[in-house]
Design a protein around this motif. Structure first.
Motif, PDB file in Angstrom:
ATOM      1  N   LEU A  85       0.827  -1.204   0.000  1.00  0.00           N
ATOM      2  CA  LEU A  85       0.000   0.000   0.000  1.00  0.00           C
ATOM      3  C   LEU A  85       0.859   1.251   0.000  1.00  0.00           C
ATOM      4  O   LEU A  85       0.641   2.186  -0.772  1.00  0.00           O
ATOM      5  CB  LEU A  85      -0.865  -0.049   1.252  1.00  0.00           C
ATOM      6  CG  LEU A  85      -1.971   0.956   1.361  1.00  0.00           C
ATOM      7  CD1 LEU A  85      -3.133   0.482   0.543  1.00  0.00           C
ATOM      8  CD2 LEU A  85      -2.371   1.109   2.808  1.00  0.00           C
ATOM      9  N   GLY A  92       1.152   4.117  -2.797  1.00  0.00           N
ATOM     10  CA  GLY A  92       0.838   5.504  -2.500  1.00  0.00           C
ATOM     11  C   GLY A  92       1.994   6.432  -2.808  1.00  0.00           C
ATOM     12  O   GLY A  92       1.794   7.582  -3.190  1.00  0.00           O
ATOM     13  N   VAL A  95     -15.865  -0.426  11.854  1.00  0.00           N
ATOM     14  CA  VAL A  95     -14.887   0.656  11.670  1.00  0.00           C
ATOM     15  C   VAL A  95     -14.086   0.423  10.394  1.00  0.00           C
ATOM     16  O   VAL A  95     -13.898   1.340   9.579  1.00  0.00           O
ATOM     17  CB  VAL A  95     -13.933   0.738  12.890  1.00  0.00           C
ATOM     18  CG1 VAL A  95     -12.808   1.702  12.609  1.00  0.00           C
ATOM     19  CG2 VAL A  95     -14.700   1.157  14.120  1.00  0.00           C
ATOM     20  N   VAL A  96     -13.644  -0.814  10.214  1.00  0.00           N
ATOM     21  CA  VAL A  96     -12.846  -1.115   9.019  1.00  0.00           C
ATOM     22  C   VAL A  96     -13.664  -0.812   7.763  1.00  0.00           C
ATOM     23  O   VAL A  96     -13.168  -0.213   6.796  1.00  0.00           O
ATOM     24  CB  VAL A  96     -12.378  -2.586   9.048  1.00  0.00           C
ATOM     25  CG1 VAL A  96     -11.687  -2.953   7.753  1.00  0.00           C
ATOM     26  CG2 VAL A  96     -11.445  -2.814  10.221  1.00  0.00           C
ATOM     27  N   VAL A 141     -13.864   2.889   7.218  1.00  0.00           N
ATOM     28  CA  VAL A 141     -12.598   3.411   6.717  1.00  0.00           C
ATOM     29  C   VAL A 141     -12.468   3.128   5.222  1.00  0.00           C
ATOM     30  O   VAL A 141     -12.106   4.006   4.436  1.00  0.00           O
ATOM     31  CB  VAL A 141     -11.417   2.801   7.497  1.00  0.00           C
ATOM     32  CG1 VAL A 141     -10.112   3.067   6.776  1.00  0.00           C
ATOM     33  CG2 VAL A 141     -11.371   3.371   8.890  1.00  0.00           C
ATOM     34  N   VAL A 162     -12.066   5.818   2.232  1.00  0.00           N
ATOM     35  CA  VAL A 162     -10.946   5.827   1.284  1.00  0.00           C
ATOM     36  C   VAL A 162     -11.479   5.944  -0.135  1.00  0.00           C
ATOM     37  O   VAL A 162     -11.027   6.776  -0.928  1.00  0.00           O
ATOM     38  CB  VAL A 162     -10.096   4.551   1.462  1.00  0.00           C
ATOM     39  CG1 VAL A 162      -9.187   4.350   0.271  1.00  0.00           C
ATOM     40  CG2 VAL A 162      -9.304   4.626   2.735  1.00  0.00           C
ATOM     41  N   LEU A 172     -12.893   9.400  -0.703  1.00  0.00           N
ATOM     42  CA  LEU A 172     -11.862  10.435  -0.803  1.00  0.00           C
ATOM     43  C   LEU A 172     -11.170  10.403  -2.155  1.00  0.00           C
ATOM     44  O   LEU A 172     -10.811  11.434  -2.707  1.00  0.00           O
ATOM     45  CB  LEU A 172     -10.803  10.213   0.285  1.00  0.00           C
ATOM     46  CG  LEU A 172     -10.986  10.938   1.591  1.00  0.00           C
ATOM     47  CD1 LEU A 172      -9.940  10.486   2.582  1.00  0.00           C
ATOM     48  CD2 LEU A 172     -10.853  12.430   1.375  1.00  0.00           C
ATOM     49  N   LEU A 173     -10.989   9.189  -2.659  1.00  0.00           N
ATOM     50  CA  LEU A 173     -10.233   9.074  -3.906  1.00  0.00           C
ATOM     51  C   LEU A 173     -11.107   9.308  -5.130  1.00  0.00           C
ATOM     52  O   LEU A 173     -10.609   9.469  -6.228  1.00  0.00           O
ATOM     53  CB  LEU A 173      -9.588   7.693  -4.001  1.00  0.00           C
ATOM     54  CG  LEU A 173      -8.369   7.534  -3.098  1.00  0.00           C
ATOM     55  CD1 LEU A 173      -7.791   6.156  -3.254  1.00  0.00           C
ATOM     56  CD2 LEU A 173      -7.319   8.571  -3.437  1.00  0.00           C
ATOM     57  N   PHE A 211     -10.420  12.582  -6.536  1.00  0.00           N
ATOM     58  CA  PHE A 211      -8.998  12.893  -6.574  1.00  0.00           C
ATOM     59  C   PHE A 211      -8.463  12.813  -7.992  1.00  0.00           C
ATOM     60  O   PHE A 211      -8.789  11.916  -8.746  1.00  0.00           O
ATOM     61  CB  PHE A 211      -8.273  11.886  -5.681  1.00  0.00           C
ATOM     62  CG  PHE A 211      -6.778  11.928  -5.789  1.00  0.00           C
ATOM     63  CD1 PHE A 211      -6.077  12.967  -5.214  1.00  0.00           C
ATOM     64  CD2 PHE A 211      -6.089  10.935  -6.444  1.00  0.00           C
ATOM     65  CE1 PHE A 211      -4.696  13.007  -5.288  1.00  0.00           C
ATOM     66  CE2 PHE A 211      -4.714  10.972  -6.531  1.00  0.00           C
ATOM     67  CZ  PHE A 211      -4.025  12.005  -5.951  1.00  0.00           C
ATOM     68  N   THR A 245     -10.078  -4.393   2.413  1.00  0.00           N
ATOM     69  CA  THR A 245      -8.689  -4.270   1.982  1.00  0.00           C
ATOM     70  C   THR A 245      -8.608  -4.078   0.482  1.00  0.00           C
ATOM     71  O   THR A 245      -7.908  -3.200  -0.025  1.00  0.00           O
ATOM     72  CB  THR A 245      -7.894  -5.528   2.391  1.00  0.00           C
ATOM     73  OG1 THR A 245      -8.247  -5.850   3.716  1.00  0.00           O
ATOM     74  CG2 THR A 245      -6.420  -5.284   2.294  1.00  0.00           C
ATOM     75  N   MET A 276      -9.695  -0.607  -0.703  1.00  0.00           N
ATOM     76  CA  MET A 276      -8.692   0.444  -0.543  1.00  0.00           C
ATOM     77  C   MET A 276      -7.594   0.319  -1.599  1.00  0.00           C
ATOM     78  O   MET A 276      -7.205   1.296  -2.241  1.00  0.00           O
ATOM     79  CB  MET A 276      -8.075   0.347   0.849  1.00  0.00           C
ATOM     80  CG  MET A 276      -9.058   0.702   1.943  1.00  0.00           C
ATOM     81  SD  MET A 276      -8.252   0.849   3.511  1.00  0.00           S
ATOM     82  CE  MET A 276      -8.625  -0.690   4.268  1.00  0.00           C
ATOM     83  N   ILE A 318      -6.690   2.829  -4.819  1.00  0.00           N
ATOM     84  CA  ILE A 318      -5.402   3.490  -5.044  1.00  0.00           C
ATOM     85  C   ILE A 318      -4.825   3.060  -6.397  1.00  0.00           C
ATOM     86  O   ILE A 318      -4.308   3.880  -7.163  1.00  0.00           O
ATOM     87  CB  ILE A 318      -4.428   3.171  -3.893  1.00  0.00           C
ATOM     88  CG1 ILE A 318      -4.966   3.774  -2.598  1.00  0.00           C
ATOM     89  CG2 ILE A 318      -3.049   3.728  -4.189  1.00  0.00           C
ATOM     90  CD1 ILE A 318      -4.157   3.451  -1.395  1.00  0.00           C
ATOM     91  N   GLN A 328      -5.918   4.850  -9.522  1.00  0.00           N
ATOM     92  CA  GLN A 328      -5.488   6.216  -9.789  1.00  0.00           C
ATOM     93  C   GLN A 328      -4.648   6.304 -11.052  1.00  0.00           C
ATOM     94  O   GLN A 328      -4.631   7.317 -11.737  1.00  0.00           O
ATOM     95  CB  GLN A 328      -4.705   6.781  -8.607  1.00  0.00           C
ATOM     96  CG  GLN A 328      -5.516   6.876  -7.342  1.00  0.00           C
ATOM     97  CD  GLN A 328      -6.833   7.568  -7.566  1.00  0.00           C
ATOM     98  OE1 GLN A 328      -6.885   8.630  -8.133  1.00  0.00           O
ATOM     99  NE2 GLN A 328      -7.910   6.927  -7.156  1.00  0.00           N
TER     100      GLN A 328
END
Lengths: 116, 939
Positions: free
Chosen positions: B657, B661, B748-749, B752, B756, B759-760, B763, B915, B918, B922, B925
């Motif tokens: 990861l 990133g 929670v996972v 999250v 992610v 947010l992306l 982006f 997992t 996320m 990424i 992108q």
């Protein structure tokens, strides 16, 4: 043993805190990872250091003295997974911040801000 | 009784409708408005059925047990006062729903707006119907939160954002004061039940701590009702959409503070502290607000300041301590809610039709918008206290009360008359500047507003008229219910009369009308500078103070924030160890050379990572991985194979990861030129880091050498197999004993992972991150083609390995109950396999072979885990009770089948989904066009 491990935890915390106080975002991510290792080790160690204990229960009557303490382990197990999730989140926030500010300073500013 | 059973729905209906509105598509304006209006109508209907019960037997109570072992219950208690507020909130809520449908622009996410509005309505109704003080505080804070969302609804505007923040800060701080006050009250009375507190009477007020509780609660009430000196947030909050101002800043949110005063009036009104503080603050706010209202240019700012003034008037009445004054306060409160909501709505209609709210730019609108003008005229008349309108009756009662309480004190009478005169002035100014006079440029193009914009305020204006003509007929029963016991036996009909006879009150009314009219006439040529906030130095200073306070608590610079956190930790740990008095014991385990060597490597890795993380980041990632490996080995060493497995797997995934990133962060060479922190900063940070590290070492050593009490763990070990059919106690704790915690953690996972992805989504990578490296550019086509095949061999290996890794993951999962492994480890393994496939083949090829929908995996996992818990409830067991038995398949050894296995399956699915969500987000992108390139250009 205790001495070595506690020293290790201390070094991890020290390096992690130092990195988290830095101004570039990537340093903060690495610092967070190091700190989470330290915290996980610390929590696991609260059960006491048990070397060579059986982690899996045998058949028949259970003698708790013969096993490692499962409670801190269960706590740490979830902490590891949550730690992974938060690291990923931080990384993505950092990526998005880069997209917004064009830089990788924690406070978004250029090098000037860093002088403070 | 059936009616009582319905009372929780007073809060429940709007809350549910709010959730439903949140789920609507963003164009569904009509559906959202219908939901809001429907919910408010339902509340009204329920409330009206309760009238008989309240009149007959007093407050209606309904309790839902929440945590009976702690003595906590959710109690709905509706007495007359609460009843009146519920009716007021719900009735105006219906009108606001219709108005907002007409007001909100078509391209806004209107359902979200209605969802917030309904959430606010529910929490406001929660405040007034709470039968428990803690419940009241919770709802109180919820109203602050929703008002934050509503004021900042147009979050694109800087002023809306800062206004929302200031409102939240002021009212939430007040809420904390209220909580403190309530805690003290609960301590004195011994119960948080409202009935118990109200019944405590003299026992409460005689207590030494009572003044403390009173002052803390008053701060809460004053911040909410924007009383001096906490008044600056309300005029700023006018940045909100107008329906919000009409609802929150006239009828509901700001009335919560007054409600609190009225609620505790019976307990505290006799104390000197109450009289001086409440009436003093009320008087000051009334005069200041009225004076400032005459000097505004923005219509909504004028209305906001007049709201301050009227709230001050109500507060003053409550502070006088006389029962009839409190009765008048409640009467005026209802009147004010009606005319002020109507005025805000017509102000919004004017803005909607002309595009401006500036009094200087408006004028002569009366011909273009006759209906709006008529509605405004009635409402403004009620505000000014013109006879035959509702405001006249309550204002005359106010004058009478003030004259009586002051004992003929001239200053007191003068102050009240002045406030009345000023309200006549600003009401005249508002109406005349907008609707009379020369036709302004803004008015030339204007047309009458659509019916939805003048209808709802029209209803309220009609109400003002009806109450003004026959107050006892329209308001008598409601006021008897709400405040009848304040009248000492008399019915409200004897007080609610138009003609009080000749006397001081009538003279004050007449003087106020005449003086107010004269002041307006004298100043009619005067224009406030457009956009001027008018001279409010004190308020400005207070606003600056709140913001400075915020900066101190939450500095805008993250680095300083982090620094403060660490210093705080240092202080807290340092202080607590200083007094705990622990001594160093000798180690219990003999040192081991190999272990020391391992940790020498680990520490070297950590220090290396700290050094390289800035300029050589790949090295930094690798060294961090080294420290992680040492951690994993340490877990194995100390009999924790589950942790070692998970740590190792997570380590792999994290490293990948971070490497993924890294591509999107600025290049290393640029950083080399970026200034390093100065020597002082580095020295200071090194000192903090070293101190914290040393502290952590000491603490860790102390904890490890401290004899461990095995009280809880013994239970888990003894019952893991006997009670849950598993031999791996760690896994049994996770999926069975503490399954509820695990459910929270996987949630929670999931959250999250979704964050992610969200947010992306918006982006766009920076342009230079996508541009090929200079070296690559110079390569010939042929060399570039060969570069593409670099991953050929590893790619093949990974493709062959993929099923094996997945199988291994499943194996880890299945054996988890009895051997090290489990859902977490299995899930991470499988997602590592998916990730490897992506790396080997590239995003496009990988997705051509494997279609994964991480969102569905997450949903499925969460659903499965929750359903396992619900399944237990179907068998009459508590949530997440596990059942197990042995499954015999042919000649195979019996396999334990615990329902916890299904739970663990949910965990595994969720971890895989989260997992890969996320990582895939990424990885994707690289498929995006960089910033600056438009769609189409890139092709």
């Amino acid at each position: 043993m205790e001495l070595v491990l506690s020293l290790g935890i201390g070094v991890l915390v020290g390096c992690g805190v130092w990195l988290m106080l830095r101004s570039r975002t990537f340093q903060v991510i690495i610092g967070l990872s190091l700190c989470s290792y330290a915290v996980n080790l610390f929590i696991a160690a609260t059960g006491g250091l048990k070397i060579g204990r059986d982690p899996v229960l045998a058949s028949g009557a259970v003698n708790p003295e013969a096993y490692a303490d499962p409670l801190p382990q269960a706590l740490v197990l979830t902490a590891i997974v949550i730690g992974f999730a938060t690291t990923a989140l931080l990384l993505v926030v950092v990526m998005a911040a880069r997209g917004l500010t064009g830089g990788d300073q924690v406070d978004g500013g250029g090098p000037k801000d860093d002088q403070k | 009784m059936a009616a009582e059973m319905l009372s929780p729905w007073i809060v429940g209906a709007p809350a549910l409708a709010g959730v439903a509105a949140m789920c609507l598509p963003s164009q569904a304006r009509n559906a959202a408005a219908a939901l809001a209006a429907g919910a408010c109508l339902a509340v009204l209907a329920i409330t009206i059925t309760l009238v008989g019960a309240i009149e007959a037997t007093g407050p209606v109570r309904q309790s839902l047990n929440w945590a009976p072992s702690l003595g906590l219950a959710i109690t709905f208690r509706i007495d007359g006062l609460a009843w009146l507020f519920v009716v007021l909130i719900a009735a105006i809520g219906v009108l606001i729903a219709g108005y907002a449908r007409g007001y909100m622009p078509a391209d806004e996410p209107t359902p979200r707006f209605f969802a917030y509005l309904l959430g606010f309505t529910a929490s406001m109704l929660g405040v007034v119907t709470s039968g428990n003080l803690l419940q009241l505080v919770v709802c109180w804070e919820l109203t602050a939160l929703f008002s934050f969302l509503l004021i900042g609804f147009w979050y694109g505007s800087q002023s809306a954002r800062s206004a929302a923040r200031q409102a939240l800060l002021t009212t939430a701080l007040g809420g904390l004061c209220l909580l403190a006050g309530v805690l003290v009250l609960g301590h004195i009375v011994g119960s948080y039940d409202l009935d118990a507190v109200l019944a405590a009477g003299p026992r409460l007020t005689a207590h030494a701590l009572a003044p403390l509780a009173l002052v803390a609660m008053l701060i809460g009430a004053f911040t909410k009702s924007a009383q001096f000196p906490f008044d600056s947030w309300l005029p700023r909050a006018m940045a909100a959409p107008t329906p919000v101002s009409a609802f929150l800043h006239s009828a509901t949110l700001v009335k919560a503070g007054v409600f609190l005063l009225a609620r505790f009036w019976t307990v505290f009104s006799g104390t000197d502290l109450w009289v001086w503080l409440v009436s003093g603050v009320g008087l000051t706010t009334m005069l200041l607000g009225a004076w400032r209202a005459t000097r505004q240019d923005d219509i909504k700012a004028l209305l906001a300041h007049s709201t301050l003034s009227h709230l001050g008037l109500i507060t003053l009445l409550l502070g006088l301590g006389a029962p009839l004054a409190a009765f008048t306060a409640i009467f005026h409160l209802v009147n004010h809610a009606m005319f002020k909501a109507a005025l805000f709505m017509t102000a919004g209609a004017v803005e909607h039709q002309t595009g401006t709210r500036s009094l200087a730019a408006l004028g002569g609108l009366g011909r273009a918008m006759p209906v709006t003008a008529a509605v405004t005229l009635v409402a403004a008349g009620a505000m000014a206290g013109v006879p035959l309108l509702s405001g006249f009756v309550s204002k005359e009662m106010f004058f009478a009360q003030v004259a009586e309480a002051g004992g003929g004190n001239a200053a007191f009478v003068l102050a009240a008359t002045a406030a009345g005169a000023l309200s006549v002035t600003y009401a005249l100014r508002l109406f005349a500047s907008v609707f009379l006079g020369k036709t302004s440029a803004a008015a030339k193009q204007a047309h009458e507003a659509p019916a939805l914009l003048w209808g709802p305020p029209g209803v309220l204006a009609a109400g003002c008229l009806l109450v003004g003509v026959a107050p006892a007929f329209f308001m008598g029963r409601a006021l008897d219910l709400a405040a009848g016991d304040l009248l000492g036996g008399a019915t409200s009909a004897s007080k609610l009369v138009l003609w009080h006879g000749f006397g001081l009150p009538l003279a004050m009314s007449a003087a106020a009308l005449l003086a107010g009219g004269a002041m307006w006439w004298a100043g009619r040529g005067w224009r406030a500078a457009p956009g001027a906030q008018s001279g409010r130095p004190l308020a400005e200073r207070f606003a600056a103070l709140t913001l400075a306070l915020e900066d101190m608590v939450a500095p805008a610079r993250l680095q300083r924030h982090v620094l403060m956190i660490f210093l705080g930790v240092l202080l807290a740990v340092g202080v607590s160890t200083r007094w705990s008095g622990w001594d160093l014991r000798p180690p219990r385990e003999p040192p081991d050379f190999a272990f020391a060597l391992l940790w020498a490597a680990g520490m070297a890795c950590a220090i290396g990572a700290a050094v390289f993380a800035r300029a050589r980041r790949v090295a930094g990632v690798v060294l961090t991985g080294g420290a992680g490996l040492v951690t994993a080995v340490t877990f194995t060493w100390f009999s924790a194979p589950d942790l070692a497995i998970t740590q190792l797997l997570v380590e792999i995934v994290t490293t990948i990861l971070l490497l993924l990133g890294l591509r999107w962060l600025p290049l290393e060479d640029r950083a080399r030129h970026a200034a390093r922190s100065g020597g002082f900063v580095r020295g200071r940070d090194a000192l903090i880091a070293a101190t914290l590290g040393l502290g952590a070492s000491f603490l860790a050593y102390g904890v490890m050498t401290y004899p461990t009490p095995a009280a809880i763990s013994r239970y888990f070990l003894e019952h893991a197999y006997a009670g849950a059919g598993g031999r791996n106690a760690v896994n049994v704790i996770l999926v069975d004993f503490r399954g509820f915690d695990t459910l929270g953690e996987i949630t929670v996972v999931a959250v999250v992972a979704l964050s992610v992805v969200a947010l992306l989504r918006g982006f766009r990578p920076a342009a230079e991150a996508v541009r090929p490296m200079p070296a690559q550019e110079s390569q010939s086509e042929a060399r570039r083609a060969s570069a593409k095949r670099v991953m050929l061999v590893p790619g093949l290996i990974i493709q062959l390995m993929f099923p094996m890794i997945v199988l291994f993951g499943l194996h880890l999962f299945l054996r988890g109950h009895d051997l090290p492994g489990g859902g977490f480890a299995g899930g991470v393994t499988i997602s590592a396999a998916i990730l490897l496939l992506y790396m080997a083949l590239g995003v496009r090829k990988a997705e051509a072979r494997l279609r994964i929908a991480p969102g569905r995996w997450i949903a499925l996992g969460l659903l499965l885990a929750t359903l396992t818990g619900v399944g237990a409830m179907l068998f009459g067991q508590p949530f997440l009770t596990s059942a197990f038995s042995y499954l015999k398949l042919g000649e195979l050894p019996p396999a334990p089948m615990a329902s916890a296995l299904i739970f663990d399956l949910g965990v595994m699915l969720l971890v895989i989904g989260a997992t890969s969500a996320m990582l895939v987000a990424i990885a994707h992108q690289s498929q995006r066009r960089p910033r600056g390139e438009r769609d189409g250009e890139a092709k």
